[in-house]
Design an enzyme around this catalytic site. Structure first.
Site, short mmCIF file in Angstrom:
data_model
loop_
_atom_site.label_atom_id
_atom_site.label_comp_id
_atom_site.label_asym_id
_atom_site.label_seq_id
_atom_site.Cartn_x
_atom_site.Cartn_y
_atom_site.Cartn_z
CB CYS A 276 7.08 -2.26 0.12
SG CYS A 276 5.97 -0.98 -0.49
CG ASN A 277 7.53 0.43 -4.35
OD1 ASN A 277 7.39 -0.60 -5.01
ND2 ASN A 277 6.52 1.24 -4.09
NE ARG B 22 -0.54 -1.37 -1.85
CZ ARG B 22 -0.15 -0.18 -1.34
NH1 ARG B 22 -0.25 0.91 -2.06
NH2 ARG B 22 0.35 -0.11 -0.13
CG HIS C 265 4.14 -2.13 -5.14
ND1 HIS C 265 3.09 -1.26 -5.24
CD2 HIS C 265 4.58 -2.03 -3.85
CE1 HIS C 265 2.89 -0.66 -4.07
NE2 HIS C 265 3.77 -1.12 -3.20
P1 NAD Z 1 -2.14 0.33 8.44
O1 NAD Z 1 -3.10 1.45 8.33
O2 NAD Z 1 -2.49 -0.98 7.86
O3 NAD Z 1 -1.78 0.08 9.97
C1 NAD Z 1 -1.51 1.13 10.85
C2 NAD Z 1 -2.05 0.75 12.22
O4 NAD Z 1 -1.72 1.78 13.14
C3 NAD Z 1 -3.58 0.62 12.25
O5 NAD Z 1 -3.91 -0.55 12.96
C4 NAD Z 1 -4.03 1.88 12.98
O6 NAD Z 1 -5.23 1.68 13.69
C5 NAD Z 1 -2.87 2.08 13.92
N1 NAD Z 1 -2.73 3.46 14.43
C6 NAD Z 1 -3.18 4.62 13.91
N2 NAD Z 1 -2.82 5.65 14.69
C7 NAD Z 1 -2.14 5.13 15.75
C8 NAD Z 1 -1.53 5.66 16.90
N3 NAD Z 1 -1.51 6.99 17.13
N4 NAD Z 1 -0.91 4.84 17.76
C9 NAD Z 1 -0.89 3.49 17.54
N5 NAD Z 1 -1.48 2.92 16.47
C10 NAD Z 1 -2.08 3.73 15.57
O7 NAD Z 1 -0.77 0.90 7.84
P2 NAD Z 1 0.41 0.03 7.24
O8 NAD Z 1 0.12 -0.24 5.81
O9 NAD Z 1 0.74 -1.08 8.15
O10 NAD Z 1 1.58 1.11 7.24
C11 NAD Z 1 2.35 1.39 8.40
C12 NAD Z 1 3.66 2.02 7.98
O11 NAD Z 1 4.35 1.07 7.16
C13 NAD Z 1 3.55 3.30 7.15
O12 NAD Z 1 4.67 4.10 7.41
C14 NAD Z 1 3.63 2.78 5.74
O13 NAD Z 1 4.06 3.75 4.81
C15 NAD Z 1 4.64 1.68 5.91
N6 NAD Z 1 4.59 0.63 4.88
C16 NAD Z 1 3.40 0.17 4.42
C17 NAD Z 1 3.39 -0.78 3.43
C18 NAD Z 1 2.11 -1.29 2.84
O14 NAD Z 1 2.06 -1.50 1.65
N7 NAD Z 1 1.08 -1.50 3.60
C19 NAD Z 1 4.59 -1.29 2.93
C20 NAD Z 1 5.79 -0.85 3.49
C21 NAD Z 1 5.79 0.13 4.46
#
Ligand code: NAD
Length: 337
Positions: free
Chosen positions: A140-141, A168, A220
């Site tokens: 995101c950043n 955040r 953020h």
């Molecule tokens: P999250 O924890 O909200 O969601 C992840 C999901 O994956 C959960 O529902 C979890 O139960 C599921 N999961 C866990 N292990 C699994 C597996 N082995 N197989 C299938 N599903 C599985 O996480 P998120 O915030 O959505 O982040 C996901 C990715 O996106 C990460 O790489 C993160 O760095 C990136 N990201 C997150 C954000 C943010 O701020 N939330 C922003 C940009 C990028």
């Protein structure tokens, strides 16, 4: 139609699934969950086919009365591209499974750049993903920084970027993570890892970043200082940034002073989940002093990467131009405030 699956229906995955579902050239085949929690229930209520991410947990879904269409392996056999939205590090572990099923895969910004052939941002690096099998949509950043730096570099030349990222403590639903009870230099080492990540998108830009984590959950905030190669006036920089589809210049008259009112605005205008796909830049903060440009922007960490995932799918699976793909994504989602 491009057949798409989402592995990991969490914060990012649920939003990507909704976005895929409204694309005219894509079909959402299904989403996975590891357990039959409220998100699994919500996915079914939205009409999405649900697959068990871990095969031996199928009985748990049956016991909870949540219908599943199969396992991850079944989903992978039915799609052209899988969007991995699993927690950081899990995506890399999944890569071999995707390869074994011969499906294209998109990873998220929590993975190292080495997980994929290319890192992706639609505005700054669309063609890098053209035809690729494994692509990482940057964080995101990094997405937020790349969207601003690219037009500045193309128009004025960028000599140096210095950015402080006030992050955040956790997402709103992360009960175990935030808000934290302090203001933390995070990472305490300077410069932070965010600058090198921007270089996976804009390799020639000289950028140093610093990170802080604060007791907030909604967005953020970035403080940017960009030293340009020339001395444009403030009005022309504002105009340049206003022309960008995925940048929203917050007008002074809106009286939006922070993330709370930004999210309220998003909900008021009917945005699903109060999502802000655009960088939100305070127009009055855009100011040029000599060759130094300053601005403040807010980034909705849960949302800004969502349109990028859609464009990454088109870059990997079609020969559609960046402009056409971005226009379709923006129109179908309603990007542009
Ligand atoms: P999250 O924890 O909200 O969601 C992840 C999901 O994956 C959960 O529902 C979890 O139960 C599921 N999961 C866990 N292990 C699994 C597996 N082995 N197989 C299938 N599903 C599985 O996480 P998120 O915030 O959505 O982040 C996901 C990715 O996106 C990460 O790489 C993160 O760095 C990136 N990201 C997150 C954000 C943010 O701020 N939330 C922003 C940009 C990028």
């Amino acid at each position: 139609m491009i057949r798409v699956g989402v592995n990991g229906y969490g914060t990012i995955g649920k939003r990507v699934a909704d976005a895929v579902d409204v694309q005219p050239d894509m079909e959402l085949i299904g989403v996975t969950k590891t357990r039959p929690n409220f998100e699994a229930d919500a996915a079914r209520r939205r009409g999405y086919d649900l697959y068990a991410a871990i095969g031996d947990r199928l009985p748990a879904f049956e016991e909870a009365g949540i219908e599943v269409a199969g396992t991850l392996a079944d989903l992978l056999d039915a799609v052209d591209v899988i969007v991995d939205c699993c927690p950081s590090g899990v995506g890399e572990r999944n890569r071999e499974i995707y390869r074994a099923h011969d499906v294209k895969a998109i990873y998220q910004g929590g993975e190292d750049a080495t997980v994929a052939e290319a890192s992706f941002n639609a505005r700054a690096r669309f063609e890098a993903a053209r035809g690729a099998d494994h692509v990482r949509v940057v964080s995101c950043n990094t997405t937020g920084l790349s969207r601003v730096i690219a037009p500045l570099d193309e128009t004025y030349g960028v000599e140096k970027v210095r950015a402080t990222l006030v992050r955040r403590g956790g997402d709103p639903a992360e009960t175990g993570r935030g808000p934290i009870n302090d203001v933390l230099p995070d990472p305490v080492t300077v410069p932070s890892h965010h600058g090198p990540d921007v270089n996976t998108i804009l390799p020639d830009v000289d950028i140093d970043t610093l990170g802080l984590t604060v007791p907030a959950t909604q967005m953020h905030t970035h403080s940017l200082n960009v030293t340009l190669s020339c001395e444009p006036d403030t009005a022309s920089v504002r105009e340049l940034l206003r022309e960008e589809d995925r940048l929203f210049l917050i007008p002074e008259t809106a009286a939006i002073d922070g993330a709370g009112k930004l999210k309220e605005f998003a909900r008021d205008v009917g945005r699903s989940r109060g999502d802000l796909w655009e960088n939100c830049i305070w127009e009055e903060s855009i100011n040029v002093v000599g060759r130094d440009l300053y601005l403040f922007q807010n980034i909705h960490q849960e949302a800004d990467v969502v349109p990028e995932n859609i464009d990454a799918i088109r870059a990997m699976c079609t020969d559609e131009s960046p402009a056409d793909s971005i226009a379709t994504t923006n129109r179908t989602l309603g990007v542009g405030l």
